[in-house]
Design an enzyme around this catalytic site. Structure first.
Site, mmCIF file in Angstrom:
data_model
loop_
_atom_site.group_PDB
_atom_site.id
_atom_site.type_symbol
_atom_site.label_atom_id
_atom_site.label_comp_id
_atom_site.label_asym_id
_atom_site.label_seq_id
_atom_site.Cartn_x
_atom_site.Cartn_y
_atom_site.Cartn_z
ATOM 1 C CD GLN B 226 11.406 3.948 -0.143
ATOM 2 O OE1 GLN B 226 11.495 2.771 -0.442
ATOM 3 N NE2 GLN B 226 10.247 4.596 -0.156
ATOM 4 C CB CYS B 374 0.811 0.978 -2.030
ATOM 5 S SG CYS B 374 -0.389 0.568 -0.772
ATOM 6 C CD GLU B 743 2.834 5.669 -2.751
ATOM 7 O OE1 GLU B 743 1.861 6.226 -2.205
ATOM 8 O OE2 GLU B 743 3.837 5.293 -2.134
#
Ligand code: FES
Ligand code: FES
Lengths: 160, 789
Positions: B226, B374, B743
């Site tokens: 990522q 998150c 998120e």
């Protein structure tokens, strides 16, 4: 062991180890990498292919079991150079995000619609219950499949 | 201020506000995505990892001879061999160190002990049974409470100066002011709850193909990453390789959710093996390996207290948390914040004082502490305050919606300085909640709840009105391992008016190839279809910290808008040259400059682009491109109100969702279809955590939840249906007013589900049930019976 298997209409003859999983055979020996692997407990359906038209989890079969059978993978979904109604509907209804579950989902959908051309939402959800998607929350996948059903109806109507 | 956004561009151009279909889908629906495991290189070898079967033990000996003698095995790697190259340990993203392959002890079940490199993946896995490890078992510590008991066995005995199992301590807020608020309170409501250990479990597991060229020493590392740029820098630091010789390529990613932020031992071993052997080495973990050894999430034991006045105002908040860090402190979060951004736990409410303390403990469990969909522990924070607020309302005899409306930060208070030091950029919480109440018919449900149910079922209505903090950083406050949390965009308009946009972030399903092209379409009037978005290859993209914590749109999206505007300014000069007018006399409409007052006299952006290479004025640099590094002035604060109605069956403790509405405000929505897709996915993951999804351990530290049979994730059959609504409160400091949304729903929704179940059971005396709210827990709570966790 030598096996003969037809994948997406193409006949292959290959020598393969008896213990090689069908999914590895498809991915590595045939180079069809659209079939994915997402688990090791037959839980996720990322590896789903059609085996004589029936969806199976190719991680849970040996390649040799496919000897003499016909397989369809995601690479074989296009018809006459065009996206199948299921493929087109997945794009139109945003039925995918990362795309990793998508081949399996579309193959299950394709099999469902060939046996049940007008499934209810419940029936679609039940048919998909062996396939995990971690991104979409399923809503759009279900919508895509129901809309593909409608499109197939319309096209059938036009043709007849 | 809530607004609505009217697209400024026609649909075909696909600027902001259009639900254009995704450009990336064509390859995915045809099986033509290229994920990590699809990569085959000539001569490529395969790696399998031997993992510890026990949770804690000293390694007495490792015998690899049988494995080495296996046909097809090229090498067996142990920690000792890595130690000879200084690679047995590696730094974590939180400044701790983590074993790559264990040398002294194993500290959790599933820890990496040795690796086999072979010509075939089956052979590599087979050969693992030819490695014999002798362990001297040590007591396993399976909870942070146990870890902190006096005399508890020391897990990190190798760590200099470490004399206990404390991983970190941290605090935020003002203790004295908070004590004062509590002294004035008419009522104090407390809640103790555990946010259980979870795992992001993207459908694609983690993996690497390391390809070190033996002649040049250049390493191409294909990685499920990522954050490819940050990973390249860390690889350079860990392996001591010159950074220009490392190229990290993050191919199509089959979901990340935080799981693909850390660097895992397998990546390092495969790279070291490729370096030593001189051939490409592939390692792809199995699902079991993924669940037992890579980035877990959550595992916060939380205590919260709210100080309240009798008439229903919040005066202050105290929160203390004890986090279970596993064997290594490997949270992926900004350096300064030891408990992530948990101190956003004052939520959507206006009160003067808060004090938060946090302590992390080492246990014999896998490390990680990743932010699972998150922004650095915002999920735990939001859960605590939203659960507390509901209990507070009931204790005060108030309706939880009314209590929220009374205590929300008011629209005119923004920018709002929170008691723990955040500056909320914008919000309108009252409107979002009222809209959700209207959509679900809140009053109607409250009435129905009172009516006797024909089958004795209990109806519960739960609300969560969350506020997130996303889009790190600014660079003054936020860095990871010293790398400032900026991001960048490089945009070039080709002579034919087509464009390429290169970004330092990396999509894992969020639809960047479409969304970011839409920002360019908005700013330059180039149809989104004509803008290619490139990410993931560190050699071909500008530097950036990556995609997590909902930061792509807030940071890279801003960088895109800014660089596009810079290019438009140059384009204006070129247009002026072409039109023989002064730049100041030109007006812009999407895709075209024209002379003010003479709308017919104009040039398109495509004509301007052509001129940039064919007919530019003397003294002007050729070309039409730019790069911008964006340093956000502040974080963004998406918010929303979710209301869920559940039906609980008191007979067997099961519960189901009858209706759910989610009103999200993520500022301006670039592609509403994609935004809603993100929200729907997040609501489902929130449901998963509230209903079924967790990882536990037995008293010996055996992981329960190491596969998809034990770690339950929802399928289409279990997933609820949702109804979505929106309000739009633009971020005042973001160039296009967007806030980030990936998120929000995972952060906000778990509390809504649990609040709904507790709402159904409140009159029966139930005050809390920890997640996942499993049927036996509900049944036990209803019947006052202690049940196994
Ligand atoms: S890979 Fe076959 S079911 Fe998961
Ligand atoms: S789209 Fe990512 S798993 Fe389904």
């Amino acid at each position: 062991m030598e096996i003969e298997v037809t994948v997406n209409g193409v006949a292959y003859r290959r020598d393969t180890e008896p213990r090689r999983l069908l999914v590895d055979f498809i991915r590595t020996e045939l180079g069809l990498t659209g079939t994915h692997i997402g688990c090791d407990t037959t839980s996720c359906g990322a590896c789903t292919v059609l085996f004589d038209g029936v969806p199976v989890k190719s991680c849970t079969m040996f390649a040799v079991q496919a000897d003499g059978h016909e397989l369809t993978t995601v690479e074989g979904l296009r018809r006459n150079g065009e996206l199948s109604p299921v493929q087109a509907a997945f794009k139109e209804h945003h039925g995918l995000q990362c795309g990793f579950c998508t081949p399996g989902m579309m193959l299950v959908a394709t099999a469902l619609l060939s046996s049940n051309p007008d499934p209810t939402e419940e029936e679609v959800r039940w048919a998909l219950s062996g396939n995990i998607c971690r991104c979409t929350g399923y809503t759009n996948i279900v919508e895509a499949i129901r809309s593909a059903a409608a499109t197939m109806h319309e096209t059938a109507g036009v043709e007849s | 201020m809530t607004t609505t956004h009217q697209p400024a561009t026609p649909f075909e151009m696909g600027g902001i506000g259009h639900s254009v279909r995704r450009k990336e889908d064509d390859r995915f629906i045809q099986g033509a995505g290229r994920y990590l495991d699809d990569i085959q290189l000539p001569g490529m070898l395969h790696m399998a990892i031997l993992r510890s079967p026990i949770a804690h033990g000293r390694i007495l000996s490792i015998d690899t001879s049988e494995a080495e003698a296996t046909d097809g095995v090229v090498a067996v790697v142990t920690g000792e061999m890595l130690a000879a190259h200084g690679l047995a340990w590696m730094p974590t993203l939180s400044g701790d160190t983590q074993a790559v392959l264990a040398t002294d002890k194993v500290r959790y079940q599933g820890q990496e002990v040795a690796a086999v490199i072979a010509t075939d993946p089956y052979v590599a896995r087979d050969a693992l049974s030819g490695i014999f490890v002798d362990y001297e078992e040590l007591p396993a510590i399976t909870s942070p409470q146990q870890a902190l008991e006096p005399g508890a066995v020391l897990i990190r005995d190798e760590k200099e100066g470490q004399t206990d199992n404390v991983a970190y301590t941290w605090e935020a807020g003002d203790k004295a002011a908070t004590d004062e608020a509590f002294a004035k309170a008419d009522l104090v409501v407390t809640l103790d709850t555990h946010y259980p250990r979870s795992h992001p479990a993207p459908l694609e597991t983690c993996g690497v193909v390391a390809d070190v060229n033996p002649a040049t020493g250049e390493a191409t590392i294909y990685l499920t990453s990522q954050a490819p740029h940050a990973h390249r820098t860390l690889f350079a630091i860990v392996a001591g390789l010159p950074e220009e010789k490392i190229r990290v390529v993050s191919p199509d990613i089959g979901g990340g959710f935080g799981n693909k932020v850390p660097i895992y031992p397998g990546y390092v071993v495969a790279t070291a093996a490729s370096l030593l052997i001189g051939k490409p080495v592939k390692w792809v973990e199995s699902r079991s390996e993924n669940l037992i050894s890579t980035g877990f999430a959550r595992d916060f034991h939380m205590h919260g207290e709210l100080a309240l006045t009798a008439d229903g105002r919040i005066l202050g908040l105290r929160a203390s948390i004890l986090s279970d860090q596993g064997a290594f402190y490997a949270d992926a979060q900004p350096t300064r914040f030891r408990a992530g951004l948990f101190h956003i736990c004052t939520g959507s409410y206006d009160f003067g004082a808060a004090h938060v303390t946090a302590k992390g403990a080492f246990t014999n469990k896998a490390p990680g502490g990743v932010a699972y969909r998150c922004s650095f522990r915002v999920t735990e924070a939001s859960y605590l305050i939203e659960r507390l607020v509901q209990n507070a309302a009931y204790e005060l005899g108030m309706d939880p919606a009314e209590f929220r409306l009374k205590n929300f930060i008011r629209p005119e208070q923004f920018p709002y300085l929170s008691p723990t030091g955040f500056v909320y950029d914008s919000g309108d919480y009252h409107t979002a909640l009222r809209k959700a109440m209207e959509m679900i018919d809140y009053e109607g449900w409250r009435r129905r709840q009172q009516e006797p149910h024909p089958e004795g079922k209990l109806i519960g209505i739960g609300i969560a009105s969350f506020t997130e903090v996303v889009g790190a950083g600014n660079s003054r406050t936020y860095d990871i391992a010293g790398l400032k949390m900026i991001d960048s965009a490089e945009l070039r308009i080709h002579p034919t008016g087509k464009a390429i946009l290169k970004l330092g972030v990396k999509s894992q399903g969020q639809g960047h190839e479409t969304t970011f092209a839409q920002i360019v379409a908005e700013e330059l009037g180039i149809p989104f279809e004509d803008v290619k978005v490139q990410e993931g290859d560190t050699d071909n993209t500008p530097y950036g910290l990556g995609t997590y914590a909902s930061r792509s749109t807030p940071v890279a999206g801003a960088a895109t808008a800014v660089v596009a505007r810079q290019i438009r300014e140059k384009a204006r000069k070129l247009a002026a040259h072409l039109l023989e007018a002064s730049p100041d006399d030109l007006e812009w409409e999407p895709g075209r400059f024209f002379v003010r007052g003479v709308p017919d006299k104009g040039v398109t952006i495509q004509e301007v682009a052509f001129a940039a290479y064919t007919n530019f004025p003397e003294g002007m640099e050729a070309g039409l491109e730019g790069v911008h590094y964006y340093d956000p002035p502040n974080m963004t604060y998406p918010f929303g109100s979710y209301i869920v109605v559940v039906e609980v069956d008191p007979e067997d403790g099961t519960w189901k969702v009858l209706d759910m509405v989610a009103v999200d405000d993520c500022g301006v929505r670039i592609n509403p279809m994609i935004v809603e897709g993100q929200i729907t996915g997040g609501l489902t993951e929130g449901f998963a955590k509230a209903n079924m999804q967790w990882i536990t351990f037995d008293e010996n530290g055996n992981c329960i939840g190491s596969n998809f049979l034990d770690y339950l994730v929802p399928t289409a059959w279990e997933a609820p249906r949702f109804r979505l609504g929106e309000t739009v409160t633009p971020s005042p400091h973001h160039p296009i007013g967007a806030k980030g949304v990936g998120e929000s729903a995972t952060v906000g929704s778990p509390a809504a589900y649990v609040n709904a179940v507790i709402d159904a059971l409140w009159s029966k005396g139930v005050r809390n049930i920890d997640m996942p709210v499993l049927p036996h827990r509900v049944w036990g709570a209803l019947n006052g019976v202690e049940v196994a966790p």
